[in-house]
Design an enzyme around this catalytic site. Structure first.
Site, PDB file in Angstrom:
ATOM      1  N   HIS A  17       0.836  -1.198   0.000  1.00 58.99           N
ATOM      2  CA  HIS A  17       0.000   0.000   0.000  1.00 58.99           C
ATOM      3  C   HIS A  17       0.869   1.245   0.000  1.00 58.99           C
ATOM      4  O   HIS A  17       2.083   1.185   0.164  1.00 58.99           O
ATOM      5  CB  HIS A  17      -0.988   0.020   1.185  1.00 58.99           C
ATOM      6  CG  HIS A  17      -0.398   0.398   2.493  1.00 58.99           C
ATOM      7  ND1 HIS A  17      -1.142   0.785   3.588  1.00 58.99           N
ATOM      8  CD2 HIS A  17       0.890   0.457   2.919  1.00 58.99           C
ATOM      9  CE1 HIS A  17      -0.367   1.060   4.602  1.00 58.99           C
ATOM     10  NE2 HIS A  17       0.866   0.865   4.239  1.00 58.99           N
ATOM     11  N   CYS A  36       4.959   5.148   5.507  1.00 59.58           N
ATOM     12  CA  CYS A  36       3.900   4.529   4.702  1.00 59.58           C
ATOM     13  C   CYS A  36       3.541   5.372   3.484  1.00 59.58           C
ATOM     14  O   CYS A  36       2.736   4.946   2.656  1.00 59.58           O
ATOM     15  CB  CYS A  36       2.654   4.257   5.551  1.00 59.58           C
ATOM     16  SG  CYS A  36       2.771   2.728   6.524  1.00 59.58           S
ATOM     17  N   HIS A  42       5.140  -0.015  -0.556  1.00 58.04           N
ATOM     18  CA  HIS A  42       5.860  -0.943   0.320  1.00 58.04           C
ATOM     19  C   HIS A  42       4.841  -1.965   0.807  1.00 58.04           C
ATOM     20  O   HIS A  42       3.635  -1.804   0.606  1.00 58.04           O
ATOM     21  CB  HIS A  42       6.481  -0.203   1.510  1.00 58.04           C
ATOM     22  CG  HIS A  42       5.451   0.451   2.359  1.00 58.04           C
ATOM     23  ND1 HIS A  42       4.866   1.650   2.011  1.00 58.04           N
ATOM     24  CD2 HIS A  42       4.837   0.048   3.491  1.00 58.04           C
ATOM     25  CE1 HIS A  42       3.959   1.958   2.905  1.00 58.04           C
ATOM     26  NE2 HIS A  42       3.904   1.002   3.823  1.00 58.04           N
ATOM     27  N   HIS A  44       3.333  -4.855   3.881  1.00 57.92           N
ATOM     28  CA  HIS A  44       3.220  -5.261   5.289  1.00 57.92           C
ATOM     29  C   HIS A  44       2.766  -6.714   5.339  1.00 57.92           C
ATOM     30  O   HIS A  44       2.021  -7.174   4.461  1.00 57.92           O
ATOM     31  CB  HIS A  44       2.166  -4.423   6.027  1.00 57.92           C
ATOM     32  CG  HIS A  44       2.549  -2.993   6.219  1.00 57.92           C
ATOM     33  ND1 HIS A  44       3.477  -2.575   7.146  1.00 57.92           N
ATOM     34  CD2 HIS A  44       2.122  -1.869   5.596  1.00 57.92           C
ATOM     35  CE1 HIS A  44       3.597  -1.265   7.094  1.00 57.92           C
ATOM     36  NE2 HIS A  44       2.783  -0.795   6.147  1.00 57.92           N
ATOM     37  N   ASP A  82      -4.747 -10.622  -0.427  1.00 51.76           N
ATOM     38  CA  ASP A  82      -3.430 -11.238  -0.232  1.00 51.76           C
ATOM     39  C   ASP A  82      -2.566 -11.075  -1.486  1.00 51.76           C
ATOM     40  O   ASP A  82      -2.996 -11.406  -2.595  1.00 51.76           O
ATOM     41  CB  ASP A  82      -3.591 -12.723   0.109  1.00 51.76           C
ATOM     42  CG  ASP A  82      -2.282 -13.338   0.565  1.00 51.76           C
ATOM     43  OD1 ASP A  82      -1.500 -12.646   1.260  1.00 51.76           O
ATOM     44  OD2 ASP A  82      -2.036 -14.521   0.234  1.00 51.76           O
ATOM     45  N   HIS A  83      -1.356 -10.541  -1.283  1.00 53.16           N
ATOM     46  CA  HIS A  83      -0.404 -10.283  -2.360  1.00 53.16           C
ATOM     47  C   HIS A  83      -0.955  -9.306  -3.402  1.00 53.16           C
ATOM     48  O   HIS A  83      -0.607  -9.394  -4.583  1.00 53.16           O
ATOM     49  CB  HIS A  83       0.076 -11.595  -3.003  1.00 53.16           C
ATOM     50  CG  HIS A  83       1.022 -12.350  -2.107  1.00 53.16           C
ATOM     51  ND1 HIS A  83       0.594 -13.064  -1.014  1.00 53.16           N
ATOM     52  CD2 HIS A  83       2.364 -12.466  -2.126  1.00 53.16           C
ATOM     53  CE1 HIS A  83       1.632 -13.609  -0.408  1.00 53.16           C
ATOM     54  NE2 HIS A  83       2.722 -13.249  -1.054  1.00 53.16           N
ATOM     55  N   GLU A 127      -0.954  -4.102  11.605  1.00 51.95           N
ATOM     56  CA  GLU A 127      -0.114  -3.773  10.449  1.00 51.95           C
ATOM     57  C   GLU A 127       1.350  -4.076  10.723  1.00 51.95           C
ATOM     58  O   GLU A 127       2.084  -4.521   9.845  1.00 51.95           O
ATOM     59  CB  GLU A 127      -0.297  -2.287  10.104  1.00 51.95           C
ATOM     60  CG  GLU A 127       0.411  -1.863   8.834  1.00 51.95           C
ATOM     61  CD  GLU A 127       0.220  -0.382   8.563  1.00 51.95           C
ATOM     62  OE1 GLU A 127      -0.610  -0.045   7.710  1.00 51.95           O
ATOM     63  OE2 GLU A 127       0.889   0.445   9.217  1.00 51.95           O
TER      64      GLU A 127
HETATM   65 NI    NI Z   1       2.556   1.036   5.404  1.00 54.58          NI
END
Ligand code: NI
Length: 138
Positions: A17, A36, A42, A44, A82-83, A127
């Site tokens: 995200h 972020c 990037h 998580h 997911d992914h 997160e």
């Molecule tokens: Ni982040």
């Protein structure tokens, strides 16, 4: 006080995200959102805890079959996030800033209509090891 039993299913997913507002510069976004806001995005490794409440059914000894709950989380959330890139690829997150708070609320809203009325109690999204948010009944 009314009492109930609560059961929780823990899940995990990995996703990318970026937190940003398009009208702000990269520097302003960093001041608001910190790392972020990295322009390249990037990832998580998220953890997700879904808690359902109710009474224990005498026949089964269960509030709700946790396999049923897992299957529901899998199809309505995990298969979609997911992914994936949470900014770009998730239908129910279109136009949503993918903060931990907003993810918890969006996941709750996705699950609630698929469960018997009044059963979903809380969705917690973690997160990082240090940061989490939860959304649910007061
Ligand atoms: Ni982040």
């Amino acid at each position: 006080m009314a009492r109930s039993t609560r059961i929780t299913r823990l899940e995990s997913f990995s996703a990318a995200h970026r937190l940003f507002k398009a009208e702000l510069s990269d520097e302003e976004n960093f001041r608001l959102f910190g790392p972020c806001s990295n322009p390249g995005g990037h990832g998580h490794n998220y953890r997700l805890a879904v808690t359902v409440r109710g009474s224990i059914e005498p026949d089964s000894g269960m509030v709700l079959n946790l396999k049923t709950l897992h299957d529901l989380i899998q199809t309505s959330i995990l298969d979609k996030v997911d992914h994936r890139n949470l900014n770009l690829e998730v239908d129910f997150l279109t136009g949503v800033q993918p903060t931990t708070e907003n993810l918890a609320r969006a996941f709750f809203d996705e699950l609630e209509p698929r469960l018997p009325t009044g059963r979903l109690w809380r969705v917690l999204v973690q997160e990082t090891d240090k940061n989490s948010a939860e959304y649910g009944e007061d």
